[in-house]
Scaffold this active site. Structure first.
Site, PDB file in Angstrom:
ATOM      1  CG  ASP A   1      67.585  89.444  -2.547  1.00 38.76           C
ATOM      2  OD1 ASP A   1      68.463  88.616  -2.215  1.00 38.76           O
ATOM      3  OD2 ASP A   1      67.529  90.600  -2.078  1.00 38.76           O
TER       4      ASP A   1
ATOM      5  CE  LYS B   1      73.050  94.470   0.760  1.00 37.66           C
ATOM      6  NZ  LYS B   1      74.328  94.213   1.435  1.00 37.66           N
TER       7      LYS B   1
ATOM      8  CE1 TYR C   1      74.773  87.276   1.345  1.00 35.86           C
ATOM      9  CE2 TYR C   1      75.120  84.915   1.182  1.00 35.86           C
ATOM     10  CZ  TYR C   1      75.051  86.067   1.952  1.00 35.86           C
ATOM     11  OH  TYR C   1      75.258  86.002   3.308  1.00 35.86           O
TER      12      TYR C   1
HETATM   13  P1  KE4 Z   1      72.209  90.556   5.086  1.00 41.50           P
HETATM   14  O1  KE4 Z   1      71.661  89.355   5.845  1.00 41.50           O
HETATM   15  O2  KE4 Z   1      73.722  90.486   4.944  1.00 41.50           O
HETATM   16  O3  KE4 Z   1      71.721  91.881   5.638  1.00 41.50           O
HETATM   17  O4  KE4 Z   1      71.627  90.506   3.603  1.00 41.50           O
HETATM   18  C1  KE4 Z   1      71.817  89.355   2.836  1.00 41.50           C
HETATM   19  C2  KE4 Z   1      71.682  89.729   1.372  1.00 41.50           C
HETATM   20  C3  KE4 Z   1      70.519  89.382   0.703  1.00 41.50           C
HETATM   21  N1  KE4 Z   1      70.347  89.692  -0.609  1.00 41.50           N
HETATM   22  C4  KE4 Z   1      71.316  90.348  -1.295  1.00 41.50           C
HETATM   23  C5  KE4 Z   1      71.092  90.666  -2.731  1.00 41.50           C
HETATM   24  C6  KE4 Z   1      72.520  90.723  -0.652  1.00 41.50           C
HETATM   25  O5  KE4 Z   1      73.476  91.363  -1.361  1.00 41.50           O
HETATM   26  C7  KE4 Z   1      72.709  90.419   0.705  1.00 41.50           C
HETATM   27  C8  KE4 Z   1      73.973  90.782   1.441  1.00 41.50           C
HETATM   28  N2  KE4 Z   1      74.995  91.371   0.660  1.00 41.50           N
HETATM   29  C9  KE4 Z   1      76.360  91.183   1.114  1.00 41.50           C
HETATM   30  C10 KE4 Z   1      77.281  91.799   0.073  1.00 41.50           C
HETATM   31  N3  KE4 Z   1      77.435  90.962  -1.050  1.00 41.50           N
HETATM   32  C11 KE4 Z   1      76.585  91.727   2.486  1.00 41.50           C
HETATM   33  C12 KE4 Z   1      78.021  91.790   2.916  1.00 41.50           C
HETATM   34  C13 KE4 Z   1      78.358  90.683   3.872  1.00 41.50           C
HETATM   35  O6  KE4 Z   1      77.957  89.531   3.664  1.00 41.50           O
HETATM   36  O7  KE4 Z   1      79.054  91.027   4.858  1.00 41.50           O
END
Ligand code: KE4
Length: 428
Positions: free
Chosen positions: A239, A267, A144
């Site tokens: 990523d 994060k 993701y």
């Molecule tokens: P954000 O746009 O949510 O800040 O980041 C996206 C993203 C990109 N790359 C990786 C590896 C990630 O894990 C994420 C976001 N992680 C999720 C948890 N699996 C955030 C939680 C959510 O979607 O509310």
């Protein structure tokens, strides 16, 4: 367990916010039940609106690596807020955190700050396409990279490996440029490259996957991708939104000694405020506006409040190597404890772990990619999740997520967690 106040708040929220949440995973759809509403947090604990305390393993999905309300971060934010929260003009603190991040992470000379991991990954792919002049990208099923259109793609018809949209609103036109590969399967990547020779701008992956549970790369996988990218003129994009500044100061590039061309962050780099970033060597980053033709922008990008939180966080991680060792030891201790009690209860399971990332899967075979992760028994996971929640342990509300440990967790907290799992295991 009755979550009275949370239930009432959830009912109200659903009237004005789609699904009552501002990000779907929070709605407990994968595990059922009513999401708890958090009132406050401190260190390794959150307190819900019913004044129940939990030992927690979400840590805002990674950022709170030093625990909630970590004093240096809070002080930095409070002090900065008194001088203004955002100007839309350059500030010195952006250069300070940029210099620090560049000094901590290998193979990057320059970094651009944005407001989320999605923005970081989306921008990194645009930069790769702009730099190479090629349109396609390879991503991996189960990885993701945020919710921008190009990433919301599921496996298309097997042979062609073209993706197809996995969300309404994503067009076929977008999907055709996203090619889907199997994680930890170099042969599959080779096939896709051969089928699309000369058209692929980049391969993007979570170098340690965290969105299908925690799945480390098998031996040689990252090195193999690096070699394929060098051979075929493809950029390798790591990523590291989850792994950056968590698995090591220099992230997975440092841990595995494999060089990425572009690295994405989120994060931890924001210390709990909205910060993402993408970084590379100067030759590539100089293609970004206003220097070069690849456009990317953001009103709140690099805002002083978020930069203050991120800088305080990175400064502490940069000075304290022992944090990473401590986290690794605590996570190994937790792993051993869970392994012991689930085995004693005769529960079929797999545990994946690396650094301070861990996940529990209720399946027989090792979990090395999305397909094997999807074989997990979700009924068991639901019972596991709610059994722990009722006992004051908050783990990720989905079998496809990863637990994130904070260094605020004590060994007593870990023992309480293992004890709770021992009790829940009898119900699985
Ligand atoms: P954000 O746009 O949510 O800040 O980041 C996206 C993203 C990109 N790359 C990786 C590896 C990630 O894990 C994420 C976001 N992680 C999720 C948890 N699996 C955030 C939680 C959510 O979607 O509310």
């Amino acid at each position: 367990m009755e979550y009275k106040r949370s239930s009432a708040l959830f009912a109200e929220a659903q009237k004005v916010i789609p699904g009552g949440v501002n990000s779907p995973v929070r709605a407990f759809k994968a595990v059922g039940g009513t999401p708890i509403f958090v009132k406050e947090a401190k260190g390794a604990y959150i307190i819900d609106e019913d004044d129940k305390q939990y030992i927690e393993y979400i840590n805002s999905w990674g950022p709170m690596i030093l625990g909630h309300t970590h004093k240096p971060v809070i002080d930095a934010v409070v002090d900065k807020a008194k001088k203004g929260t955002s100007f839309g003009m350059p500030t010195a603190i952006e250069t300070q955190i940029a210099e620090l991040a560049v000094s901590m992470v290998p193979n990057i000379d320059m970094i651009r700050f944005v407001n989320s991991g999605t923005e970081a990954c989306m921008s990194a792919v645009r930069l790769a396409r702009g730099y190479t002049g090629k349109d396609k990208m390879i991503k991996f099923a189960g990885c993701y990279h945020g919710h921008s259109d190009a990433f919301l793609i599921q496996a298309g018809s097997g042979a062609v490996t073209f993706g197809s949209p996995n969300s309404p609103g994503v067009t076929q036109g977008t999907a055709k440029d996203t090619l889907l590969a199997r994680y930890n399967d170099l042969e599959n990547v080779k096939e896709i490259i051969q089928q699309n020779e000369g058209e692929i701008a980049c391969i993007i992956l979570e170098p340690v996957a965290g969105n299908m549970g925690c799945i480390p790369p098998v031996a040689g996988f990252l090195e193999g991708l690096r070699a394929l990218c060098d051979e075929h003129g493809i950029l390798l994009v790591f990523d590291e939104v989850m792994t950056g500044f968590r698995l090591a100061k220099g992230g997975v590039q440092e841990l595995f000694g494999v060089k990425a061309d572009i690295v994405c962050f989120g994060k931890v780099i924001g210390g709990g405020l909205p910060v993402g970033a993408f970084a590379s060597r100067k030759e590539i980053m100089s293609h970004l506006a206003p220097l070069g033709p690849v456009y990317q922008a953001g009103t709140l990008s690099g805002n002083p409040l978020a930069m203050a939180a991120g800088l305080a966080m990175l400064e502490e991680l940069n000075q304290k190597d022992e944090v990473f060792t401590s986290l690794q030891k605590k996570t190994a201790y937790l792993h051993e404890g869970i392994e012991k009690v689930l085995t004693a209860a005769g529960v079929t399971h797999q545990i994946n772990r690396i650094g301070s990332m861990i996940s529990v899967h209720f399946c027989e075979a090792p979990v090395t990619d999305f397909a094997s992760s999807a074989k997990g028994n979700n009924d068991s996971f639901k019972k596991f999740f709610h059994g722990l929640l009722d006992r004051g342990i908050y783990i990720a509300p989905s079998a496809f997520e990863t637990w994130f440990l904070s260094d605020a967790l004590s060994y007593e907290d870990l023992d309480k967690t293992i004890q709770a799992i021992e009790e829940v295991a009898k119900e699985l």
